[in-house]
Design a protein around this motif. Structure first.
Motif, PDB file in Angstrom:
ATOM      1  N   ILE A   1       0.860  -1.172   0.000  1.00  0.00           N
ATOM      2  CA  ILE A   1       0.000   0.000   0.000  1.00  0.00           C
ATOM      3  C   ILE A   1       0.899   1.226   0.000  1.00  0.00           C
ATOM      4  N   LEU A   2       0.359   2.343  -0.455  1.00  0.00           N
ATOM      5  CA  LEU A   2       1.118   3.588  -0.406  1.00  0.00           C
ATOM      6  C   LEU A   2       1.278   3.987   1.057  1.00  0.00           C
ATOM      7  N   ASN A   3       2.493   4.064   1.499  1.00  0.00           N
ATOM      8  CA  ASN A   3       2.830   4.312   2.894  1.00  0.00           C
ATOM      9  C   ASN A   3       2.230   5.626   3.408  1.00  0.00           C
ATOM     10  N   GLY A   4       1.500   5.526   4.513  1.00  0.00           N
ATOM     11  CA  GLY A   4       0.963   6.725   5.151  1.00  0.00           C
ATOM     12  C   GLY A   4      -0.274   7.307   4.514  1.00  0.00           C
ATOM     13  N   VAL A   5      -0.829   6.619   3.537  1.00  0.00           N
ATOM     14  CA  VAL A   5      -1.992   7.149   2.816  1.00  0.00           C
ATOM     15  C   VAL A   5      -3.170   6.208   3.046  1.00  0.00           C
ATOM     16  N   THR A   6      -3.766   6.328   4.225  1.00  0.00           N
ATOM     17  CA  THR A   6      -4.936   5.529   4.576  1.00  0.00           C
ATOM     18  C   THR A   6      -5.964   6.434   5.236  1.00  0.00           C
ATOM     19  N   SER A   7      -7.210   5.989   5.197  1.00  0.00           N
ATOM     20  CA  SER A   7      -8.290   6.766   5.792  1.00  0.00           C
ATOM     21  C   SER A   7      -9.479   5.852   6.059  1.00  0.00           C
ATOM     22  N   PRO A   8     -10.248   6.165   7.086  1.00  0.00           N
ATOM     23  CA  PRO A   8     -11.498   5.443   7.272  1.00  0.00           C
ATOM     24  C   PRO A   8     -12.562   5.878   6.257  1.00  0.00           C
ATOM     25  N   ARG A   9     -12.273   6.960   5.528  1.00  0.00           N
ATOM     26  CA  ARG A   9     -13.231   7.517   4.569  1.00  0.00           C
ATOM     27  C   ARG A   9     -12.798   7.178   3.141  1.00  0.00           C
ATOM     28  N   ARG A  10     -13.573   6.331   2.513  1.00  0.00           N
ATOM     29  CA  ARG A  10     -13.242   5.930   1.146  1.00  0.00           C
ATOM     30  C   ARG A  10     -13.190   7.117   0.190  1.00  0.00           C
ATOM     31  N   GLU A  11     -14.097   8.080   0.361  1.00  0.00           N
ATOM     32  CA  GLU A  11     -14.163   9.190  -0.583  1.00  0.00           C
ATOM     33  C   GLU A  11     -12.864   9.998  -0.615  1.00  0.00           C
ATOM     34  N   VAL A  12     -12.154  10.048   0.501  1.00  0.00           N
ATOM     35  CA  VAL A  12     -10.876  10.769   0.537  1.00  0.00           C
ATOM     36  C   VAL A  12      -9.834  10.026  -0.292  1.00  0.00           C
TER      37      VAL A  12
END
Length: 86
Positions: A61-72
């Motif tokens: 996965i792209l390091n540090g690029v996660t969110s609980p919000r899919r739209e983001v």
């Protein structure tokens, strides 16, 4: 920046999160060797990983690029596909 249609679909909190994640998104793309929007679109996708949304190539996965919000994450991905090195 992301296209206006995508941007207008984000609420204020999502826009703030997009802005906060954007520098890390750019750095993570460079670190992963993703050179343009074509590479991103062909080899990577938005997926749910360990309960959070991320951009993954199936192995990483792209390091540090996660969110609980899919739209983001969708907005970051769309921006990358449309604009990276164009």
């Amino acid at each position: 920046m992301v296209d206006t249609g995508t941007w207008n679909r984000l609420d204020d909190a999502a826009r703030q999160e997009f802005r906060a994640l954007f520098p890390q998104f750019q750095q993570s793309l460079r670190d992963a060797g993703v050179h343009d929007g074509y590479d991103l679109g062909m080899d990577w996708a938005v997926k749910k990983v360990d309960g959070a949304w991320a951009i993954s190539n199936g192995a990483d996965i792209l390091n540090g690029v996660t969110s609980p919000r899919r739209e983001v994450i969708d907005a970051l991905y769309t921006d990358g596909v449309q604009n990276l090195n164009r």
